[in-house]
Design an enzyme around this catalytic site. Structure first.
Site, PDB file in Angstrom:
ATOM      1  N   ARG A   1      16.680  75.469  14.971  1.00 19.23           N
ATOM      2  CA  ARG A   1      18.202  76.411  15.851  1.00 19.23           C
ATOM      3  C   ARG A   1      18.879  77.145  15.461  1.00 19.23           C
ATOM      4  O   ARG A   1      18.988  77.570  14.941  1.00 19.23           O
ATOM      5  CB  ARG A   1      18.787  74.564  15.667  1.00 19.23           C
ATOM      6  CG  ARG A   1      18.849  74.540  14.415  1.00 19.23           C
ATOM      7  CD  ARG A   1      20.760  74.890  13.668  1.00 19.23           C
ATOM      8  NE  ARG A   1      21.402  74.709  12.940  1.00 19.23           N
ATOM      9  CZ  ARG A   1      21.747  75.931  11.727  1.00 19.23           C
ATOM     10  NH1 ARG A   1      21.436  77.200  12.259  1.00 19.23           N
ATOM     11  NH2 ARG A   1      22.204  75.387  10.463  1.00 19.23           N
TER      12      ARG A   1
ATOM     13  N   ASP B   1      24.773  69.459   7.506  1.00 23.47           N
ATOM     14  CA  ASP B   1      25.566  69.121   7.444  1.00 23.47           C
ATOM     15  C   ASP B   1      25.250  66.804   7.039  1.00 23.47           C
ATOM     16  O   ASP B   1      26.186  66.666   6.104  1.00 23.47           O
ATOM     17  CB  ASP B   1      25.967  68.558   8.733  1.00 23.47           C
ATOM     18  CG  ASP B   1      26.642  69.949   9.155  1.00 23.47           C
ATOM     19  OD1 ASP B   1      26.756  70.587   8.350  1.00 23.47           O
ATOM     20  OD2 ASP B   1      26.294  70.093  10.461  1.00 23.47           O
TER      21      ASP B   1
END
Length: 341
Positions: free
Chosen positions: A129, A296
């Protein structure tokens, strides 16, 4: 132990506009894979183009909010976590509120009248990504909001704090207030290196907060950039993690622990002048959907055990578990309940 409000996050709430795109699209907007940048004028048309051209998903995101959502999911105790940041008074802001409250987080957003809710283009190619963040309202967070009695009460109540480095671009003074409170009250304050550009262009703000950090999270690219910026003649991640852990501290109550992830390679943990490596659970390539939110999620999983005062091994294991779940799904999303034991 009372878990209500034990963990508080502050950061830039962004609505992720996530889609699988092609190389052509990346080239058109001069975007590199596996990177995180702030949107420039040349990037602004991409948000619209993505939603017209590709099959997009809207997911409540932003680095800190992702970690807090994952920690909340792992804990399964409503209201165990809180979160502050700035959104716009608009449709996307309403979506964000709905989504966060549904996941059990006690959110106290500052609602800005003048700017739209921040968005982040998540461009996925081959499972990897790239993130292009248009902060908008997220950029408008004010220290006054933090100081309001009903919001500062969250700070008083929390025993653990987590803030991604991205917030250094918005409100370093809010970070400093919380960091100093944590040091004065013997609480745990943690931050993330977050992106190479933070280490490079927000070095002063990062260095000001660093003495207060009890935990420093990051990935191998960010760690190497941090080392380069500080003139350390090494790109050995273990060595860098150790040097970060030995950076001077504002309070001697807690030692600093550095935790660096390296994708499929072992997680590096530096504490007490020693380095430990923890292998990650490898996922067959065909099961990888996208890596957005993996870092995250790792932090969220880690924090979910840390607030329960579990040993570092369990924290890392929970971090790896959460990251593993997230990369098998689109965006930073997860099933209804974790099966971590």
């Amino acid at each position: 132990m009372a878990y209500e409000g034990i963990l508080l996050g502050m950061g830039n709430p962004l609505l992720d506009i996530s889609a699988v795109v092609d190389d052509e699209f990346l080239k058109k907007y001069d975007v590199k894979l596996n990177n995180a940048i702030l949107a420039e004028d040349k990037h602004l048309p991409m948000y619209d183009e993505m939603s017209k051209k590709y099959n997009v998903e809207y997911i409540a995101g932003g680095a800190t909010q992702n970690s807090i959502r994952v920690a909340q999911w792992m804990l399964q105790i409503p209201g165990a976590t809180g979160y502050m940041g700035s959104i716009g008074k608009d449709k996307f802001g309403e979506e964000m509120k709905k989504s966060s409250m549904a996941s059990g987080i006690n959110v106290h957003y500052y609602e800005d009248e003048s700017a739209p809710t921040g968005t982040c283009a998540v461009c996925v190619v081959g499972g990897e990504r790239s993130l292009i963040a248009n902060l908008s309202a997220a950029n408008c967070y004010k220290t006054e909001h933090l100081k309001r009695p009903e919001n500062w009460a969250l700070v008083e109540k929390a025993k653990y704090f987590y803030i991604a480095g991205f917030f250094l671009t918005v409100s370093p003074e809010s970070i400093q207030l919380v960091a100093e409170h944590a040091a004065a009250k013997n609480k745990i304050f943690s931050m993330n290196l977050s992106a190479p550009f933070i280490c490079e262009f927000f070095r002063d703000a990062q260095e000001k907060a660093l003495p207060y950090m009890d935990y420093v999270f990051g990935n191998e690219t960010e760690a190497r950039t941090f080392a380069k910026v500080h003139g350390w003649e090494t790109d050995n991640v273990e060595e860098i993690a150790l040097k970060i852990s030995q950076w001077p501290k504002a309070s001697g109550t807690h030692k600093r622990i550095t935790v660096i992830t390296q994708g499929a390679d072992p997680v590096v943990v530096a504490e007490d002048g020693k380095v430990k490596l923890f292998p990650v659970v490898l996922l067959p390539k065909e099961m990888l959907v996208d890596t957005n939110g993996a870092g995250d999620a790792f932090v969220g999983g880690f924090l979910s055990q840390l607030v329960q005062e579990k040993p570092i091994e369990d924290c890392v294991r929970a971090g790896c578990y959460a990251a593993n779940v997230i990369i098998q799904r689109s965006g930073c999303t997860y099933p209804e309940k974790p099966d971590f034991n």
